[in-house]
Design an enzyme around this catalytic site. Structure first.
Site, PDB file in Angstrom:
ATOM      1  N   GLU A   1       0.812  -1.224   0.000  1.00  0.00           N
ATOM      2  CA  GLU A   1       0.000   0.000   0.000  1.00  0.00           C
ATOM      3  C   GLU A   1       0.840   1.267   0.000  1.00  0.00           C
ATOM      4  OE1 GLU A   1      -0.581  -2.612   1.897  1.00  0.00           O
ATOM      5  OE2 GLU A   1      -2.684  -3.227   1.645  1.00  0.00           O
TER       6      GLU A   1
ATOM      7  N   MET B   1      23.995   9.418   2.640  1.00  0.00           N
ATOM      8  CA  MET B   1      23.822  10.724   3.273  1.00  0.00           C
ATOM      9  C   MET B   1      24.077  10.644   4.789  1.00  0.00           C
ATOM     10  SD  MET B   1      23.461  13.808   2.737  1.00  0.00           S
ATOM     11  CE  MET B   1      22.545  14.544   1.407  1.00  0.00           C
TER      12      MET B   1
ATOM     13  N   PHE C   1     -11.785  -7.386  13.717  1.00  0.00           N
ATOM     14  CA  PHE C   1     -10.682  -7.829  12.872  1.00  0.00           C
ATOM     15  C   PHE C   1     -10.322  -6.727  11.859  1.00  0.00           C
ATOM     16  CE2 PHE C   1      -9.270 -10.055   8.927  1.00  0.00           C
ATOM     17  CZ  PHE C   1      -8.049 -10.478   9.416  1.00  0.00           C
ATOM     18  N   GLN C   2      -9.074  -6.386  11.800  1.00  0.00           N
ATOM     19  CA  GLN C   2      -8.535  -5.359  10.888  1.00  0.00           C
ATOM     20  C   GLN C   2      -9.187  -3.986  11.092  1.00  0.00           C
ATOM     21  OE1 GLN C   2      -8.464  -7.086   6.882  1.00  0.00           O
ATOM     22  NE2 GLN C   2      -6.402  -7.836   7.337  1.00  0.00           N
TER      23      GLN C   2
HETATM   24  C1  LIG Z   1      12.151   5.850   5.479  1.00  0.00           C
HETATM   25  C2  LIG Z   1      13.426   6.545   5.844  1.00  0.00           C
HETATM   26  N1  LIG Z   1      14.235   5.988   6.772  1.00  0.00           N
HETATM   27  C3  LIG Z   1      15.388   6.597   7.113  1.00  0.00           C
HETATM   28  C4  LIG Z   1      15.754   7.782   6.545  1.00  0.00           C
HETATM   29  C5  LIG Z   1      17.036   8.497   6.961  1.00  0.00           C
HETATM   30  N2  LIG Z   1      17.946   8.614   5.810  1.00  0.00           N
HETATM   31  C6  LIG Z   1      18.057   9.759   5.093  1.00  0.00           C
HETATM   32  S1  LIG Z   1      19.105   9.636   3.824  1.00  0.00           S
HETATM   33  C7  LIG Z   1      19.485   8.056   4.215  1.00  0.00           C
HETATM   34  C8  LIG Z   1      20.485   7.265   3.404  1.00  0.00           C
HETATM   35  C9  LIG Z   1      19.970   6.902   2.073  1.00  0.00           C
HETATM   36  O1  LIG Z   1      20.815   5.959   1.515  1.00  0.00           O
HETATM   37  P1  LIG Z   1      20.730   5.548   0.005  1.00  0.00           P
HETATM   38  O2  LIG Z   1      19.332   5.305  -0.383  1.00  0.00           O
HETATM   39  O3  LIG Z   1      21.673   4.449  -0.255  1.00  0.00           O
HETATM   40  O4  LIG Z   1      21.139   6.861  -0.755  1.00  0.00           O
HETATM   41  P2  LIG Z   1      22.516   7.689  -0.786  1.00  0.00           P
HETATM   42  O5  LIG Z   1      22.445   8.700   0.299  1.00  0.00           O
HETATM   43  O6  LIG Z   1      23.624   6.723  -0.610  1.00  0.00           O
HETATM   44  O7  LIG Z   1      22.470   8.305  -2.137  1.00  0.00           O
HETATM   45  C10 LIG Z   1      18.778   7.647   5.351  1.00  0.00           C
HETATM   46  C11 LIG Z   1      18.907   6.327   5.989  1.00  0.00           C
HETATM   47  C12 LIG Z   1      14.859   8.331   5.603  1.00  0.00           C
HETATM   48  N3  LIG Z   1      15.081   9.506   5.024  1.00  0.00           N
HETATM   49  N4  LIG Z   1      13.720   7.687   5.264  1.00  0.00           N
END
Ligand SMILES: Cc1ncc(C[n+]2csc(CCOP(=O)(O)OP(=O)(O)O)c2C)c(N)n1
Length: 565
Positions: A50, A479, A112-113
């Site tokens: 979803e 990041m 339920f649900q």
């Molecule tokens: C659902 C979710 N969980 C955690 C984060 C925190 N977060 C922000 S950027 C990032 C790293 C993203 O890694 P990747 O997709 O490999 O991209 P990159 O930065 O390496 O380009 C995280 C964990 C987020 N933004 N969204």
């Protein structure tokens, strides 16, 4: 003639011009699905989770400007959409979410649900409804679409108990919506517009700072006209990219945490900041106390609560951005002193030009033999000339896609700005591809984010949606790793993606195409092949592992305290 609630739902959707619904069935909505085959003009896209449905509806809305629609069952079906609802809410995207609910007599019984989705989503929807009476259903749907698309757009949820879907009522779709408590001000106050123009006329160093409101109000043409006519440079938020052509000399690039040197310096040095449809988010302002310290501020926004929320404002204008810019344009055209308004401001223009030349967006190309992620984005731009729809995941990939691709048109960048939702980009790309089957739709992804909604590969295959996923594969949650490197003494805790699937085989497992690129010389030919193959494709590009996004304003610092390459 009396119709069932399910039939009323479809008839109402047709009245709203809905042609695509992204959804996933379950017991509470089985009557709606039972009715569905009798309404082939509404195409249903069966997702695999979803979250995919809500992001796809959101991507469809961003790409088209129409309301996106999502249909899910009660309980877990509904809760699985919450991230996507919050995502649409933060970025003011018009979507209507229909959720199934247990039969009315069971509500509150832990049936339920059963889940109180209206309660859960109250803080992240523009409005939501629990429909208790089938005779109200058509009116609620009319209101839901109206609320989603008018004023400051946003998600609206309609919760449908199973007995209401099964009950019957006369179908009458209201022509108009009358809601006493909801009356967005769309027309600007003419005196305030005149004050704004006077301030622009007097300013030596004015600057447009534009956000998603320009995109959603469809006012990019007026903005471009005004900026050029009045000689005012333009910077935009992540959400505003594309609302001013990226090749115009007045364009400074994005501002904020990963904004350009020229844009951030311009904010700090300008004497007038004209904010249009932007909300002074902390990723944009940095340290509020030192944000645009010398500037008078004009703030144009349809949402009165966003004005003076974060910064002081000298000329507030509560109105639709387009109506305001149209009014400004009319006043410029009627001005008695067009020279004063349209003067060259040579010093300001020259200073900005110097900043742009001295500190362009750049990266160390090096001759390490590694592929630079920025170069991949540049190549995507080179191959598409700005004609593609780009979606992004979240993280470094998102910022590079914002920095190194030149957006010329609004609605060509679909990205999770406010919530920063990993997993957004791919299903959003699916939504955009549904709306524009003949356009090239590319999800610029990280190896972490893409794994969050990868199951939607099946959806894309099923409906023959040839989305391209370009993974900037750095083997890290890049990041977060960047923050750990710069601010946490390189303590790379839980950010190494030690184990990842073979993305080429994964693509093949779904019946899609997969390519892996490790040689810089292969980036362009492989991307070219992928973009032309007409099929759902993953291009897994192995890039430098510890590349960082620059410039960077550390969290809480002032915009001029940028870390440069
Ligand atoms: C659902 C979710 N969980 C955690 C984060 C925190 N977060 C922000 S950027 C990032 C790293 C993203 O890694 P990747 O997709 O490999 O991209 P990159 O930065 O390496 O380009 C995280 C964990 C987020 N933004 N969204």
């Amino acid at each position: 003639m009396e119709l069932t609630g399910a039939q009323i739902l479809f008839e109402s959707l047709k009245k709203e011009g809905v042609d695509a619904v992204f959804g996933f069935p379950g017991g509470a909505v089985i009557d709606i699905y039972d009715e569905m085959p009798r309404h082939p003009e509404i195409r249903h896209y069966l997702v695999r989770h979803e979250q995919g449905a809500i992001h796809a509806a959101d991507g469809y809305a961003r790409a088209t400007g129409k309301v996106g629609v999502c249909l899910v069952t009660s309980g877990p079906g509904a809760t699985n959409t919450v991230t996507g609802i919050a995502n649409a809410y933060m970025d003011s995207i018009p979507v209507v979410i229909f959720t199934g609910q247990v039969p009315s007599p069971l509500i509150g019984n832990d049936a339920f649900q059963e889940v109180d989705i209206v309660g859960i989503t109250r803080p992240c929807t523009k409005h939501n409804y629990l429909v208790k009476d089938v005779t109200r259903l058509a009116g609620v749907i009319k209101e839901a679409f109206y609320l989603a698309r008018t004023g400051r757009p946003g998600p609206v949820l309609v919760d449908l108990p199973k007995d209401v879907i099964q009950a019957r009522a006369e179908f009458k779709y209201p022509r108009q919506v009358r809601m006493r408590s909801y009356n967005p001000t769309l027309t600007p106050n003419a005196k305030q517009v005149a004050r704004a123009l006077e301030a622009i006329c007097q300013a030596d160093r004015p600057l447009f700072y534009v956000g998603g409101g320009v995109v959603s109000s469809d006012s990019h043409r007026e903005l471009t006209w005004l900026a050029k006519k009045l000689n005012v440079p333009v910077t935009a938020t992540l959400m505003g990219l594309g609302s001013f052509p990226g090749h115009e000399p007045l364009w400074l690039g994005m501002l904020g945490m990963h904004g350009t040197y020229a844009a951030n310096r311009a904010v700090q040095e300008c004497d007038l900041l004209i904010a249009v449809g932007a909300r002074f988010d902390d990723r944009v302002t940095g340290k509020l106390a030192t944000f645009a310290p010398n500037a008078k501020v004009i703030h144009i926004d349809v949402d009165p609560t966003s004005i003076r929320k974060n910064v002081r404002v000298d000329v507030p204008i509560v109105a639709d951005c387009r109506e305001t810019l149209v009014a400004l344009k009319a006043q410029v055209e009627a001005a008695s002193d067009p020279k004063g308004l349209c003067r060259a401001r040579k010093d300001w223009t020259a200073t900005l030009k110097t900043w742009k030349i001295d500190h362009p967006l750049t990266y160390n190309g090096g001759d390490s033999g590694e592929i630079k992620p920025q170069a991949v984005v540049e190549t995507i731009y080179e191959l598409t000339k700005g004609e593609a729809i780009i979606s992004t995941e979240v993280g470094q990939n998102q910022m590079w896609a914002a920095q190194f691709y030149n957006y010329h048109k609004p609605r060509t960048l679909l990205t999770s700005g406010g919530l920063g939702t990993m997993g957004y980009g791919f299903p959003a790309a699916i939504g955009a591809q549904v709306a524009f089957p003949d356009k090239l739709v590319i999800d610029v992804a990280g190896d972490g984010s893409i794994q969050m909604c990868i199951q939607e590969m099946a959806t894309a295959m099923c409906y023959d949606l040839p989305v391209k996923i370009v993974i900037l594969n750095n083997g890290y949650l890049g990041m977060v790793r960047q923050w750990q490197e710069l601010f946490y003494k390189k303590n790379y805790c839980a950010t190494c993606m030690d184990w990842a699937p073979d993305f080429v085989k994964l693509a093949q497992a779904y019946g899609a195409e997969g390519y892996r690129v490790t040689d810089p010389a292969q980036v362009k030919p492989v991307l070219k092949q992928a973009f032309g193959n007409g099929k759902l494709t993953i291009v897994d590009v192995v890039v430098s592992q510890e590349e960082n996004v620059y410039p960077m304003v550390p969290a809480g610092a002032s915009l001029h305290e940028m870390l440069l390459v």
